[in-house]
Motif scaffolding. Structure first.
Motif, PDB file in Angstrom:
ATOM      1  N   LEU A 234       0.841  -1.216   0.000  1.00  0.00           N
ATOM      2  CA  LEU A 234       0.000   0.000   0.000  1.00  0.00           C
ATOM      3  C   LEU A 234       0.872   1.260   0.000  1.00  0.00           C
ATOM      4  CD1 LEU A 234      -2.733  -0.921   2.654  1.00  0.00           C
ATOM      5  CD2 LEU A 234      -3.092  -0.594   0.214  1.00  0.00           C
ATOM      6  N   ALA A 235       2.026   1.177   0.694  1.00  0.00           N
ATOM      7  CA  ALA A 235       2.898   2.357   0.790  1.00  0.00           C
ATOM      8  C   ALA A 235       3.457   2.755  -0.570  1.00  0.00           C
ATOM      9  CB  ALA A 235       4.039   2.076   1.763  1.00  0.00           C
ATOM     10  N   LYS A 269       4.225   3.957   8.401  1.00  0.00           N
ATOM     11  CA  LYS A 269       4.820   4.366   7.119  1.00  0.00           C
ATOM     12  C   LYS A 269       3.730   4.768   6.119  1.00  0.00           C
ATOM     13  CE  LYS A 269       6.667   0.977   4.744  1.00  0.00           C
ATOM     14  NZ  LYS A 269       7.720   0.027   4.374  1.00  0.00           N
ATOM     15  N   VAL A 270       2.677   3.922   6.015  1.00  0.00           N
ATOM     16  CA  VAL A 270       1.578   4.225   5.073  1.00  0.00           C
ATOM     17  C   VAL A 270       0.926   5.553   5.449  1.00  0.00           C
ATOM     18  CG1 VAL A 270      -0.663   3.445   4.204  1.00  0.00           C
ATOM     19  CG2 VAL A 270       1.155   1.787   4.591  1.00  0.00           C
ATOM     20  N   LEU A 271       0.648   5.736   6.745  1.00  0.00           N
ATOM     21  CA  LEU A 271      -0.050   6.953   7.185  1.00  0.00           C
ATOM     22  C   LEU A 271       0.824   8.192   6.985  1.00  0.00           C
ATOM     23  CD1 LEU A 271      -1.672   5.513  10.438  1.00  0.00           C
ATOM     24  CD2 LEU A 271      -2.810   5.968   8.273  1.00  0.00           C
ATOM     25  N   MET A 272       2.120   8.087   7.306  1.00  0.00           N
ATOM     26  CA  MET A 272       3.025   9.230   7.127  1.00  0.00           C
ATOM     27  C   MET A 272       3.079   9.642   5.654  1.00  0.00           C
ATOM     28  SD  MET A 272       4.500  10.443   9.883  1.00  0.00           S
ATOM     29  CE  MET A 272       5.976  11.261   9.320  1.00  0.00           C
ATOM     30  N   LYS A 273       3.033   8.639   4.790  1.00  0.00           N
ATOM     31  CA  LYS A 273       3.144   8.927   3.356  1.00  0.00           C
ATOM     32  C   LYS A 273       1.869   9.595   2.842  1.00  0.00           C
ATOM     33  CE  LYS A 273       4.845   6.944  -0.855  1.00  0.00           C
ATOM     34  NZ  LYS A 273       5.167   5.802  -1.665  1.00  0.00           N
ATOM     35  N   PHE A 274       0.710   9.041   3.239  1.00  0.00           N
ATOM     36  CA  PHE A 274      -0.552   9.570   2.705  1.00  0.00           C
ATOM     37  C   PHE A 274      -0.975  10.871   3.381  1.00  0.00           C
ATOM     38  CE2 PHE A 274      -2.094   5.154   1.054  1.00  0.00           C
ATOM     39  CZ  PHE A 274      -1.056   5.176   0.143  1.00  0.00           C
ATOM     40  N   ILE A 572      11.463   8.402   5.042  1.00  0.00           N
ATOM     41  CA  ILE A 572      10.095   8.232   5.562  1.00  0.00           C
ATOM     42  C   ILE A 572       9.403   7.100   4.784  1.00  0.00           C
ATOM     43  CG2 ILE A 572       7.792   9.330   5.669  1.00  0.00           C
ATOM     44  CD1 ILE A 572       9.545  10.394   7.873  1.00  0.00           C
ATOM     45  N   CYS A 573       9.723   6.997   3.475  1.00  0.00           N
ATOM     46  CA  CYS A 573       9.127   5.922   2.650  1.00  0.00           C
ATOM     47  C   CYS A 573       9.723   4.561   3.006  1.00  0.00           C
ATOM     48  CB  CYS A 573       9.358   6.186   1.166  1.00  0.00           C
ATOM     49  SG  CYS A 573       8.602   7.691   0.605  1.00  0.00           S
ATOM     50  N   GLN A 597      15.129   0.903  -5.054  1.00  0.00           N
ATOM     51  CA  GLN A 597      14.216   1.764  -5.777  1.00  0.00           C
ATOM     52  C   GLN A 597      14.119   3.079  -5.021  1.00  0.00           C
ATOM     53  OE1 GLN A 597      11.108  -1.290  -6.234  1.00  0.00           O
ATOM     54  NE2 GLN A 597      10.331   0.021  -7.823  1.00  0.00           N
ATOM     55  N   HIS A 598      14.220   4.191  -5.734  1.00  0.00           N
ATOM     56  CA  HIS A 598      14.126   5.479  -5.039  1.00  0.00           C
ATOM     57  C   HIS A 598      12.661   5.817  -4.855  1.00  0.00           C
ATOM     58  CE1 HIS A 598      18.312   6.197  -5.010  1.00  0.00           C
ATOM     59  NE2 HIS A 598      18.370   5.765  -6.254  1.00  0.00           N
ATOM     60  N   LYS A 599      12.299   6.080  -3.604  1.00  0.00           N
ATOM     61  CA  LYS A 599      10.893   6.373  -3.316  1.00  0.00           C
ATOM     62  C   LYS A 599      10.768   7.827  -2.922  1.00  0.00           C
ATOM     63  CE  LYS A 599      10.054   1.628  -1.880  1.00  0.00           C
ATOM     64  NZ  LYS A 599       9.465   0.733  -0.910  1.00  0.00           N
ATOM     65  N   ARG A 600       9.613   8.407  -3.261  1.00  0.00           N
ATOM     66  CA  ARG A 600       9.376   9.813  -2.884  1.00  0.00           C
ATOM     67  C   ARG A 600       8.012   9.935  -2.267  1.00  0.00           C
ATOM     68  NH1 ARG A 600      10.318  13.930  -7.600  1.00  0.00           N
ATOM     69  NH2 ARG A 600       9.671  15.328  -5.956  1.00  0.00           N
ATOM     70  N   LEU A 601       7.884  10.910  -1.383  1.00  0.00           N
ATOM     71  CA  LEU A 601       6.561  11.181  -0.817  1.00  0.00           C
ATOM     72  C   LEU A 601       5.696  11.804  -1.898  1.00  0.00           C
ATOM     73  CD1 LEU A 601       7.494  12.669   2.654  1.00  0.00           C
ATOM     74  CD2 LEU A 601       6.555  10.437   2.200  1.00  0.00           C
TER      75      LEU A 601
END
Length: 963
Positions: A234-235, A269-274, A572-573, A597-601
């Motif tokens: 989900l993240a 993690k999911v909540l911080m991202k969304f 954070i991701c 993999q590079h992740k971004r908010l």
């Protein structure tokens, strides 16, 4: 998950035998007719295998035992098979028939066991025989078998990816996401995530609202590890709007109360991202903040190792959103029995949460820590008091008096740390707390650590005019000058020069003495150089010396140890993973490209990250805003995929036809002029004012409107409705030859530069300056992917070694056929430079006019048709202020920068210039420039199919016309 057979106390006897001739005896027992004897023999074999004995000679005999109904015996044989199949591939094929048979066994446990073991046997020869049984198990009626088969697909993919794709297993795996059993869903997600990590661009997990709904439904019912797989999946999803983000958050929130800390961190993690997508004005946003605090606090009551992991993650969360834990300061207070690694981490978070509201509590706590017995912890606590003073201005006075109390304890290391932090407090609040200097001077003799001695010397030099015996104090340090560390010697040299500039008559002898010690008797190059500089400054121009040495110092910032924002967003991701404990991106410690993999908010709610909507208030056009390129701090974040530290010379790329480049631009910025007028009729022929590359893409409407038949001179008045022009703020221009990479960040290498366009080619003109003490060689340069495919067209030519204090100028030819990736800001260029010392990263902005090509003059009729065809909402209007050129001068100046005037007319006394320019990727920009005689403000209207470029083109106009 299925476990290996449990070894009971009575089984321990199998591990104690050390007989010779054992293999021969075991062989006989394995071929015995008695089932019990066989089982005993297999257990002995497994025991020998476990302790490292080679029992591969028994392979055929053990495999023969597979034909049994006894589940325990079967498990043991399968265990043996997994271990030895790789070293005996030919023998392993003998077992294939049994696998195939076991996959159709009526007992689901045996079916699952067979498929699990098949996945663990990493032998190429066998894999093709396993496809059929695996296909059946993926569609098995029993969910236990299906979930085991799902994981087997990921294992098989690792051995032979092509086979899995050809057999259609990936599609079957995707179908399992809709399975009725939550554990099957979780394992399918885990398998697809694993496969997707090794193929980052495959888009295997095609997440859409329907799939997300299925995952969220399964989330409530599967095991804890299943929940982690689903939450991590989900993240990686990007909700289409804030409502969807809120809906997902609401359904994930219950996981925060789970007993397993890994589930809690994955949910966080999911909540911080969304949360990035939720507006702060929403009631729900406040509720979510409140719900996030208790689970994080609960994690701190676990065992120390878990606490440490939780604290490292909380450290990131507090830097991103301190409001979540701002009322929870007490839980970070240190307990007497906490291990040192937990204590130090708690201390760090306490400082981050310190505010005016809780500072009294924090200081009382820190003062107590400073009397502990653990020296490392005490030092950190004293430093923390200093950091509080710098962070919370209102508390500075209280912090200073606390530090003075600690100095009175006369505990050596406490005094030394206190002096180091007081120096920083003086820097932050000049002329405020200097009354404490006398107390500090009393402790001069007890200082034995270089950092504390250097801090004290700095204080004496900086405030020499307030200390009557400053010369005596500094002289006392001078007696053992050669025994001091470099840090202290440098500080002493500077302090005595400061003292001399403040009290020249009394200290002439002292300054002579220190300069002579630094220049003639020292073999440290840094010290010698600084000594020579001061000597020359003092002997040639004392006024200049005063300006240099006694210059105003910049205030120190409150948080020098915050993680750089882009890296923080990436970390954070990765909450709940190793990256969040190391505080480094995965690319910094995972070898090879797999799994990195590079992740971004997601873009923050309400932030205007996309320039595509030009509904900005007209006043915004008035003043350009500062926009600096983001600096890349470490190899890890955005540049991980740039080099992999392999900086060979760039591969020279053959030039490609501009039509191809144009297509690249389509994806990047949403269209050049290819789709300008549809394909209703044949092309316009060759008259395209020297731009044959785009001729093929044009057509004209079947019947030309009358206004288009008119000459440009007469037909434009109704064409441009400028009354509704929309203002848009623009970014600022980076001046020529600015410092891109300061020496302090590149081990002494300073890079400054600018961009130029000469004879139709783009160049990066750079100056490399060596401020280090060693020679620099082997220079190479590489660019990250960028908006316009900018890349070096040849290797960086630095022919001679770069010696200390030398500057070399280099001109690097560039082309625009490199890989394309839309950047923010659009003209941001991320660069890596390598030399014999290290690899360094920086980013800079290139002016967009570097990309204006020489064949950018559009035919009048095409200009007219194009202007009409581009939607009105793509028109953006800007004001160019304080410009005092007439229309002809403007035309000439712009033309020399490849902005071409297509037509000019005079309407009611004001000059109207209609202009076109073309970017290297085939995007056209059309402009109307209104110049009113006597008015120094010009109005510029821009129309383009890619509105993102408008503000950069406006910047280019401003720069060109004003310079």
């Amino acid at each position: 998950m299925e476990t290996c057979p449990r070894i009971t106390m009575t089984d321990s006897k199998y591990f104690t035998t050390t007989k010779k001739g054992e293999i021969f005896e075991l062989k006989a027992e394995l071929n015995s007719d008695k089932k019990e004897k066989k089982k005993e023999a297999v257990k002995k074999v497994i025991a020998s295998m476990t302790v490292g004995k080679d029992v591969s000679a028994l392979f055929p005999d053990v495999v023969n035992c597979m034909q049994t109904d006894n589940l325990e015996l079967k498990k043991l044989v399968y265990l043996y098979l997994m271990n030895y199949a790789k070293s005996q591939p030919d023998m392993a094929i003998m077992a294939v028939n049994t696998f195939v048979k076991d996959c159709e066994d009526p007992n689901p446990l045996i079916r699952a066991l067979a498929v699990r073991t098949m996945g663990c046997i990493r032998v190429d020869k066998i894999t093709e025989y396993l496809c059929e049984p695996l296909r059946k198990c993926l569609k098995d009626e029993d969910p236990y078998v299906r979930k085991t088969a799902a994981v087997c697909v990921a294992k098989l993919h690792d051995i032979n990816a092509q086979l899995v794709e050809d057999q259609g297993f990936l599609d079957t795996l995707k179908d399992l996401i809709s399975d009725s059993n939550p554990m099957v869903v979780a394992n399918a997600v885990a398998a697809l995530s694993e496969i997707a990590e090794s193929h980052p661009n495959s888009n295997l997990l095609d997440l859409n609202p329907q799939t997300i709904n299925k995952l969220l439904t399964a989330l409530n019912e599967c095991t804890e590890w299943g929940q982690i797989f689903i939450l991590d999946c989900l993240a990686n999803y990007s909700p289409k709007d804030d409502r969807e983000a809120q809906s997902i958050c609401e359904r994930v929130t219950p996981r925060l109360s789970h007993a397993n800390s890994a589930v809690v961190l994955s949910a966080v993690k999911v909540l911080m991202k969304f949360m990035e997508m939720l507006s702060k004005d929403l009631d729900y946003y406040g509720t979510l903040l409140k719900k996030l605090a208790p689970p994080l606090v609960t994690l701190l009551s676990a065992e120390p190792e878990l606490q440490y992991v939780a604290l490292r993650n909380i450290n990131l969360i507090v830097q991103k959103r301190p409001e979540i834990l701002k009322h929870e300061m007490k839980v970070f207070f240190v307990k007497y029995n906490d291990p040192i690694y937990v204590k130090l981490e708690k201390l760090d978070i306490m400082i981050r949460l310190a505010s005016q509201a809780n500072i009294a509590q924090v200081l009382a706590e820190l003062k107590e820590y400073a009397t502990e017995v653990d020296v490392d912890f005490v030092r950190k606590a004293v430093r923390a008091i200093g950091r509080c003073a710098i962070k919370v201005e209102q508390s500075a006075e209280r912090c200073v008096s606390t530090l003075l109390d600690l100095i009175q304890t006369k505990v050596n290391y406490v005094v030394q740390e206190a002096i180091v932090v007081i120096k920083d407090i003086f820097r932050k609040y000049p002329n405020k707390y200097e009354s404490v200097i006398a107390t500090l001077c009393e402790n001069l003799d007890s200082l034995d650590e270089p950092e504390a001695r250097a801090a004290m010397i700095w204080i004496v030099g900086e405030y020499a005019e307030r200390i009557d015996n400053a010369d005596e104090l500094l002289e006392s340090f001078l007696e053992g000058f050669h025994d001091e560390s470099t840090q202290v010697q440098l500080q002493l040299l500077t302090a005595i020069v400061k003292l001399f500039l403040k009290k020249p008559t009394e200290t002439q002898e002292l300054v002579q003495q220190v300069l002579s010690l630094a220049t003639q008797d020292s073999d440290n190059p840094d010290l010698r150089d600084r000594g020579y500089i001061y000597w020359r400054l003092l002997s040639t121009d004392p006024v200049a010396a005063k300006e240099v040495v006694l210059a105003e110092k910049p205030l120190i910032s409150e948080e020098t140890d915050l993680i750089e924002p882009t890296l923080l967003d990436e970390l954070i991701c990765h909450i709940g993973t190793l990256a969040s404990v190391y505080h480094k991106p995965p690319s910094a410690f995972v070898e090879g490209s797999r799994g990195v993999q590079h992740k971004r908010l997601p873009p923050r709610s309400g932030s205007n990250e996309s320039t595509e909507s030009p509904d900005v208030a007209p006043s915004a056009a008035a003043q350009p805003t500062e926009q600096q390129p983001a600096v890349i701090p470490s190899q890890g974040d955005l540049l991980g995929d740039l080099l992999n530290l392999d900086l060979g010379p760039p591969v020279s790329v053959p030039p490609i036809p501009s039509s191809t480049v144009q297509m690249g631009a389509m994806d990047l910025l949403g269209g050049g002029l290819d789709s300008l007028m549809g394909d209703e009729t044949e092309g316009l022929g060759g008259d395209l004012s020297g731009s044959p590359a785009i001729g093929a893409g044009y057509g004209t409407p079947a019947v030309m409107p009358a206004s288009l038949n008119a000459t440009v001179g007469g037909g434009l008045s109704d064409l441009f409705d400028l009354a509704g022009g929309i203002g848009m703020s623009s970014g600022s221009y980076v001046a020529p030859k600015t410092i891109w990479l300061p020496a302090a960040k590149a081990k002494g290498l300073e890079i400054s530069g600018t961009f130029s366009r000469r004879m139709g080619h783009i160049y990066m003109d750079i100056s490399l300056m060596n401020k280090a003490m060693q020679v620099m060689t082997d220079f190479a340069i590489q660019f990250n992917r960028n908006s316009f495919g900018m890349a070096p067209a040849a290797p960086l030519q630095v022919n001679a070694p770069l010696t200390p204090n030398q500057t070399i100028e280099a001109s690097l030819p560039l082309n625009t056929v490199g890989p394309v990736m839309k950047m923010d800001p659009l003209t941001n260029l991320q660069v890596a430079v390598k030399n014999n010392i290290d690899v360094f990263y920086f980013s800079c902005l290139y002016p967009i006019n570097m990309l204006f090509v020489e064949d950018g003059k559009m035919d009048r009729q095409i200009f007219l048709a194009t202007w009409k065809d581009i939607p009105n909402e793509n028109e953006v209007q800007f004001q160019i202020k304080d410009c005092h050129l007439n229309a002809d001068a403007v035309t000439n100046k712009l033309q020399s920068n490849n902005i071409f005037t297509v037509a000019k007319r005079n309407v009611e006394g004001q000059d109207m210039l209609y202009q076109s320019l073309k970017l290297t990727n085939g995007i056209w920009v059309l402009a109307e420039l209104r110049i009113q005689p006597g008015n120094s403000n010009y109005t510029l209207s821009l129309k383009c199919r890619a509105p993102e470029v408008a503000q950069h083109v406006f910047q280019a106009y401003e720069i060109i016309l004003k310079n």
